[in-house]
Structures are given as C-alpha cells and as structure tokens.
Design an enzyme around this catalytic site. Structure first.
Site, PDB file in Angstrom:
ATOM      1  N   ARG A  60       0.848  -1.200   0.000  1.00 15.47           N
ATOM      2  CA  ARG A  60       0.000   0.000   0.000  1.00 15.47           C
ATOM      3  C   ARG A  60       0.881   1.246   0.000  1.00 15.47           C
ATOM      4  O   ARG A  60       2.095   1.177   0.122  1.00 15.47           O
ATOM      5  CB  ARG A  60      -0.924   0.002   1.222  1.00 15.47           C
ATOM      6  CG  ARG A  60      -0.226   0.202   2.543  1.00 15.47           C
ATOM      7  CD  ARG A  60      -1.208   0.144   3.701  1.00 15.47           C
ATOM      8  NE  ARG A  60      -0.508   0.334   4.971  1.00 15.47           N
ATOM      9  CZ  ARG A  60      -0.974  -0.086   6.136  1.00 15.47           C
ATOM     10  NH1 ARG A  60      -2.126  -0.737   6.202  1.00 15.47           N
ATOM     11  NH2 ARG A  60      -0.297   0.141   7.252  1.00 15.47           N
ATOM     12  N   ASP A  83       6.019  -7.496   1.700  1.00 15.79           N
ATOM     13  CA  ASP A  83       5.323  -6.790   2.775  1.00 15.79           C
ATOM     14  C   ASP A  83       4.947  -7.796   3.857  1.00 15.79           C
ATOM     15  O   ASP A  83       5.101  -9.008   3.671  1.00 15.79           O
ATOM     16  CB  ASP A  83       4.066  -6.098   2.228  1.00 15.79           C
ATOM     17  CG  ASP A  83       3.708  -4.826   2.997  1.00 15.79           C
ATOM     18  OD1 ASP A  83       3.622  -4.885   4.236  1.00 15.79           O
ATOM     19  OD2 ASP A  83       3.491  -3.782   2.344  1.00 15.79           O
ATOM     20  N   ASP A 124       9.295  -9.375   6.587  1.00 12.94           N
ATOM     21  CA  ASP A 124       9.419  -8.540   7.772  1.00 12.94           C
ATOM     22  C   ASP A 124      10.818  -7.954   7.717  1.00 12.94           C
ATOM     23  O   ASP A 124      11.806  -8.666   7.968  1.00 12.94           O
ATOM     24  CB  ASP A 124       9.221  -9.374   9.041  1.00 12.94           C
ATOM     25  CG  ASP A 124       9.282  -8.540  10.313  1.00 12.94           C
ATOM     26  OD1 ASP A 124       9.847  -7.429  10.272  1.00 12.94           O
ATOM     27  OD2 ASP A 124       8.777  -9.009  11.355  1.00 12.94           O
ATOM     28  N   VAL A 125      10.931  -6.674   7.385  1.00 10.36           N
ATOM     29  CA  VAL A 125      12.242  -6.079   7.109  1.00 10.36           C
ATOM     30  C   VAL A 125      13.143  -6.042   8.333  1.00 10.36           C
ATOM     31  O   VAL A 125      14.355  -5.802   8.212  1.00 10.36           O
ATOM     32  CB  VAL A 125      12.100  -4.650   6.531  1.00 10.36           C
ATOM     33  CG1 VAL A 125      11.383  -4.688   5.196  1.00 10.36           C
ATOM     34  CG2 VAL A 125      11.407  -3.712   7.516  1.00 10.36           C
ATOM     35  N   ASN A 153      11.369   0.696   0.730  1.00  5.22           N
ATOM     36  CA  ASN A 153      10.274   1.637   0.973  1.00  5.22           C
ATOM     37  C   ASN A 153       9.641   1.471   2.350  1.00  5.22           C
ATOM     38  O   ASN A 153       9.102   2.422   2.912  1.00  5.22           O
ATOM     39  CB  ASN A 153       9.202   1.452  -0.111  1.00  5.22           C
ATOM     40  CG  ASN A 153       7.917   2.176   0.230  1.00  5.22           C
ATOM     41  OD1 ASN A 153       7.806   3.387   0.101  1.00  5.22           O
ATOM     42  ND2 ASN A 153       6.920   1.425   0.694  1.00  5.22           N
ATOM     43  N   TYR A 192      11.679   9.012  14.122  1.00  2.90           N
ATOM     44  CA  TYR A 192      11.559   8.914  12.667  1.00  2.90           C
ATOM     45  C   TYR A 192      12.673   9.701  11.985  1.00  2.90           C
ATOM     46  O   TYR A 192      13.365   9.193  11.101  1.00  2.90           O
ATOM     47  CB  TYR A 192      10.187   9.441  12.258  1.00  2.90           C
ATOM     48  CG  TYR A 192       9.884   9.380  10.788  1.00  2.90           C
ATOM     49  CD1 TYR A 192       9.470   8.191  10.192  1.00  2.90           C
ATOM     50  CD2 TYR A 192       9.966  10.517   9.991  1.00  2.90           C
ATOM     51  CE1 TYR A 192       9.164   8.140   8.840  1.00  2.90           C
ATOM     52  CE2 TYR A 192       9.665  10.475   8.650  1.00  2.90           C
ATOM     53  CZ  TYR A 192       9.265   9.285   8.072  1.00  2.90           C
ATOM     54  OH  TYR A 192       8.954   9.244   6.730  1.00  2.90           O
ATOM     55  N   LYS A 242      15.760   8.473   9.481  1.00  7.20           N
ATOM     56  CA  LYS A 242      15.847   8.958   8.103  1.00  7.20           C
ATOM     57  C   LYS A 242      17.166   9.673   7.845  1.00  7.20           C
ATOM     58  O   LYS A 242      17.714   9.599   6.738  1.00  7.20           O
ATOM     59  CB  LYS A 242      14.649   9.855   7.793  1.00  7.20           C
ATOM     60  CG  LYS A 242      13.307   9.124   7.847  1.00  7.20           C
ATOM     61  CD  LYS A 242      13.269   7.904   6.929  1.00  7.20           C
ATOM     62  CE  LYS A 242      11.894   7.251   6.893  1.00  7.20           C
ATOM     63  NZ  LYS A 242      11.825   6.102   5.961  1.00  7.20           N
ATOM     64  N   THR A 271      -0.611   9.300   2.209  1.00  6.81           N
ATOM     65  CA  THR A 271      -0.626   7.853   2.436  1.00  6.81           C
ATOM     66  C   THR A 271      -1.163   7.601   3.843  1.00  6.81           C
ATOM     67  O   THR A 271      -1.277   8.534   4.644  1.00  6.81           O
ATOM     68  CB  THR A 271       0.786   7.251   2.331  1.00  6.81           C
ATOM     69  OG1 THR A 271       1.568   7.722   3.443  1.00  6.81           O
ATOM     70  CG2 THR A 271       1.465   7.637   1.020  1.00  6.81           C
TER      71      THR A 271
END
Length: 256
Positions: A16, A37, A58-59, A85, A148, A152, A183
């Site tokens: 998504r 995903d 599962d990253v 992503n 976050y 990043k 999103t």
C-alpha cells in the site's frame, strides 16, 4: 518499450501507499516486480492484479530478508533493483518517547534498510540499483518525530556509504526524501474504521497549504515516478544522492 524492461525489482512495503504505487508503475514499465510486505492478503491481491510476485517480508528480520531474496531468485533468476520503501512513523516529543517506541522505529526504518542493502546487494547483478526511502526529515528537523527523523538521517548516511562501496560494480544507490505524502502514514485515520479519514484529510490539507509552497500534500504516484527515475537508465550517472520531493517545503517558509 518500458523503462524497466527485463529488470527484476523488489519493493518493500509494497502492499500500500508509496510502495504500492511504485510496484504498479514499475510493472507498467516492464519490470518483473517482487512485492514484499507483512500485509499478506493485500500484497498478494496487488501482485495478482499487476502480474507480479508476492513474498512475505518482515524487514526487521535477517531470515525474512533471505527468504524474500531466495523467492525472487527462484522465480526470476536474479535481482536487478531494490526499493527500500517500508517504514513506520510515530509521533512523540523526544523526552516523552519510550525506548521501546524509539527502537521499534529504528528496527523497521533503519535496520530494515541496512538489512536490505546487506542481503540483496551481494546477489544483485552488476549495474543494479538501490533506492532507499529517507524523508524530508532526514535533511531537516521536525518536532514530534524524533525517532523517525533520526532513522531517516541515518538512511541518508547509509545511502552515501553504500554508493561508494558498490560503485565498482556499477550499482547505484540513491535516496528519496519525500515531504508530506498522502498515504496512511501521514493520515493514520485512513486505517481506523472509527475515524473520519475524510475530515482528517481536509484538516491536513489545510495545514499543508500553509507549510508547503506548492500548497498541497504530495501524491504517492509522484514519489513512484522519482523511484522510477532512480531505478531506470535515465539516472545512469547519479549515485549517492538524496532527492527531495516535498513541494518546496525544504526551501523555506513563505511569508505570504
């Protein structure tokens, strides 16, 4: 002729949001896409719709990454591109952020990206591409998103190091730095059946009209087009760079 004809590209968080639009666009441009995903039902439905391959990923977990790579190689023989992503966002002031919450964001965003590069790059064909999803907050600060923003910023640094180390093999590594994009991450109410997602979207739109010089929130399709540029030969002499896609937000504040 599509811009990605014959290429095999794995997209994480592909069920998504930005990942979904990247998967759709890449498939339309001729790529054999691996949608990865933890949202199995949604991811499989998307893969069936666009003629792609779905794999659970599962990253945060090394074994899960190895399984995803094995699945892609068994189906297509190789991997030419990776789009890291997958990511999560939590809102909290730094002094109110529990360690568990901070580490949750680190494991998905930062460790997930690291594991993706470490797992896939050695198996990637020479001349391949890696696109890491960083953020506007990876280049600037923003209150209430400390965990976050920290991850990043780390992704931008990781991207530069990976670009240097993989350049001898012709593998290009770049980062996308989106601003506010429409999103579920930017509007969590969209995932809450009890919330009024439309009203929340209107409120957010009013906010972004003030903050963003172009006067609107971004669309995931716009980020997907940047990912396509960085994955295709259109960007053949670009590596190690963060690309901001934020409607002018990072440029500064308008007084009008």
């Amino acid at each position: 002729m599509g811009k990605l004809d014959g290429r095999v590209v794995l997209v994480t968080g592909g069920a998504r949001g930005q990942g979904e639009q990247e998967a759709r666009l890449f498939a339309a441009e001729g790529a054999r896409v691996v949608v990865a995903d933890v949202l199995d039902e949604r991811g499989q439905a998307l893969a069936d719709e666009i003629g792609a391959l779905y794999t659970h990923l599962d990253v945060r977990e090394e074994d899960s990454w190895r399984h995803a790579l094995d699945t892609a190689q068994q189906a297509y023989g190789r991997v030419d591109g990776l789009v890291n992503n997958a990511g999560i966002l939590r809102f909290n002031s730094l002094t109110d952020t529990p360690l568990d919450e901070f580490m949750e964001v680190v494991r998905v965003n930062q460790v997930g990206c690291f594991l993706g590069v470490r797992t896939v790059a050695p198996a990637m064909a020479d001349g391949g591409t890696i696109v890491n999803t960083a953020s506007y907050t990876g280049l600037a600060g923003m209150a209430a998103v400390g965990a976050y923003a920290a991850t990043k910023h780390a992704i931008v640094g990781l991207t530069r190091v990976a670009a240097l180390e993989l350049a001898p093999r012709g593998i290009r590594v770049n980062a996308m730095c989106p601003g506010a994009i429409d999103t579920p991450m930017s509007n969590p109410a969209a995932l809450d059946p009890a919330a009024d997602a439309e009203e929340t979207a209107k409120a957010l739109d009013g906010l972004y009209r003030k903050l963003v010089p172009l006067g609107r929130i971004g669309r995931p399709e716009e980020v997907a087009r940047l990912a396509l540029f960085l994955t295709s030969d259109d960007s053949s002499y670009i590596t190690g760079q963060p690309f901001v896609i934020d409607g002018g937000w990072l440029a500064g504040v308008s007084i009008t």
